[in-house]
Design an enzyme around this catalytic site. Structure first.
Site, mmCIF file in Angstrom:
data_model
loop_
_atom_site.group_PDB
_atom_site.id
_atom_site.type_symbol
_atom_site.label_atom_id
_atom_site.label_comp_id
_atom_site.label_asym_id
_atom_site.label_seq_id
_atom_site.Cartn_x
_atom_site.Cartn_y
_atom_site.Cartn_z
ATOM 1 N N ASN A 353 0.839 -1.201 0.000
ATOM 2 C CA ASN A 353 0.000 0.000 0.000
ATOM 3 C C ASN A 353 0.872 1.247 0.000
ATOM 4 O OD1 ASN A 353 -1.805 2.144 1.785
ATOM 5 N ND2 ASN A 353 -3.005 0.908 0.361
ATOM 6 N N ARG A 398 -1.055 5.018 1.063
ATOM 7 C CA ARG A 398 -2.147 5.310 0.123
ATOM 8 C C ARG A 398 -3.482 5.371 0.852
ATOM 9 N NH1 ARG A 398 -6.132 3.708 -3.492
ATOM 10 N NH2 ARG A 398 -5.988 4.748 -5.525
ATOM 11 N N CYS A 399 -3.705 4.439 1.766
ATOM 12 C CA CYS A 399 -4.956 4.444 2.530
ATOM 13 C C CYS A 399 -5.154 5.756 3.284
ATOM 14 C CB CYS A 399 -4.962 3.302 3.540
ATOM 15 S SG CYS A 399 -5.132 1.649 2.832
ATOM 16 N N MET A 400 -4.060 6.352 3.744
ATOM 17 C CA MET A 400 -4.152 7.535 4.604
ATOM 18 C C MET A 400 -4.208 8.849 3.834
ATOM 19 S SD MET A 400 -1.672 6.650 7.834
ATOM 20 C CE MET A 400 -0.150 6.610 6.868
#
Length: 409
Positions: A353, A398-400
């Site tokens: 990620n 990427r999630c954040m």
């Protein structure tokens, strides 16, 4: 130059503007008995999580990225007393409050918070029952009398620092998502107010999906590979029906994309989104978790004669990507170097990620040493951040992050 406030036509164009959420008191409302209910596996230490997140934000600023914060954008969207009151009522309606007197007490609690930023942060943190005045016996309804010992009148939203999921920027448009779990679906309310009422973004961005839809989709399954090609994941959190709705809207609104690659892979928590197992890091390079490759199916979706045309792609994934992106060869960089133990461990810690902030320039967690070494061997420049507490929520760089503007490539 485009005047659109949202401009995201790739995963790798130089990142100019991004939205984050600094973890707040919602993390301190996690407790062991209710982790599964709130989609967590562990409890981060807030003070260290905030330090790690601040370092993440500063690393982005050091690369010339303007950092926006969800909580500030939401606060700036409450532009009148009427809109503020509407926000409070909509929040209360979606909070699944048990007991009419409890709801009344929370309404008064929120109305008493005069600062918009403080109000928004309180709605994110949730409300413990001990924060509310005791309800007189004669005023209690049946729900109040039989209420359980569950400690919250309103659940916290601990997943909010994963800003990638509640909505997704696609070209000049936004997919305002309907999320997999009720505990996260409430997060999309902030996006609704930002894109409806914010002085910069309100009424200026087309929606290609709406939170009122009854099928689920999340931003971790929405990747912009190029100005012509999107990738979407059919996953634990995103279903095929939502993808069809999204794609019809994208094609009908002429957002600019010609084709979508739909990835179908294992449906479980460790692979909850496409971006937990697959991210783009350069024009011709992707990270991938090797465990998904065996059962992966890829469908090509186009829009012909006012309907979706769907064809299953055949052959090697690298060849499929190369053909659709117009490059000679694509390199798939396997998490953990393909070693079964390292791959499983580092994927769990979001080694796949990654956040690409320019072609070949990637933000990663420093803890994924095997994967990071291989990325560097492929010539990538890594910006390594610590994530010992942040990773406990099962999400990486990427999630954040939610890009608002990238340079075109």
């Amino acid at each position: 130059m485009s005047t659109h406030p949202i401009r995201v036509f790739s995963e790798i164009g130089k990142l100019k503007k991004v939205m984050l959420h600094r973890p707040g008191k919602e993390l301190e409302n996690l407790q062991p008995d209710y982790l599964e209910r709130l989609l967590f596996d562990d409890i981060p230490f807030l003070e260290d999580a905030q330090k790690e997140h601040d370092n993440f934000a500063q690393a982005l600023r050091n690369e010339g990225v303007e950092v926006l914060y969800l909580e500030q954008l939401a606060a700036e969207s409450l532009t009148s007393p009427e809109i503020r009151e509407q926000f409070i009522e909509e929040y209360l309606e979606e909070a699944n409050i048990r007991g009419r007197e409890t709801k009344k007490a929370i309404r008064e609690l929120l109305r008493g918070i005069k600062d918009n930023r403080e109000l928004v942060e309180k709605t994110m943190a949730g409300v413990q029952k001990v924060e509310l005045p005791e309800i007189p016996e004669e005023a209690k309804g049946l729900t109040d009398l039989v209420e359980s010992d569950y400690p919250f009148a309103i659940d916290p939203m601990p997943n909010l620092y994963f800003t990638r999921d509640p909505f997704a920027t696609i070209g000049n448009a936004v997919s305002l998502n309907h999320m997999y779990a009720d505990t996260r679906n409430r997060e999309t309310l902030y996006g609704k107010y930002i894109f409806k009422h914010h002085p910069v973004y309100g009424g200026k961005v087309d929606l290609v999906y709406n939170r009122e839809e009854d099928t689920r989709i999340e931003g971790g399954d929405e990747l912009v590979l190029s100005k012509d090609v999107l990738a979407v994941g059919i996953s634990q959190r995103t279903d095929a029906a939502s993808i069809e709705k999204l794609l019809v809207n994208i094609f009908k609104k002429n957002v600019g994309f010609k084709k979508v690659l739909a990835f179908e892979f294992a449906n479980n928590r460790k692979f909850m989104h496409l971006d937990t197992v697959f991210t783009m890091v350069d024009y011709d390079k992707f990270t991938i978790h090797p465990e998904i490759e065996g059962d992966l199916r890829v469908y090509s979706v186009t829009y012909v004669d006012d309907k979706l045309k769907i064809v299953e792609e055949k052959g090697d994934l690298a060849e499929i990507l190369a053909e659709n992106l117009g490059v000679e060869k694509v390199h798939l960089i396997r998490c953990g170097g393909g070693n079964i133990v390292a791959a499983a461990r580092e994927q769990w810690n979001d080694g796949s990620n990654t956040l690409t902030i320019a072609p070949g320039v990637v933000v990663v967690y420093d803890r994924n040493t095997v994967t990071n070494k291989i990325l560097e061997e492929y010539g990538l420049r890594l910006i390594k951040i610590r994530g010992s507490e942040l990773v406990r929520g099962r999400g990486g760089p990427r999630c954040m992050s939610m890009p608002f503007e990238r340079e075109e490539i």
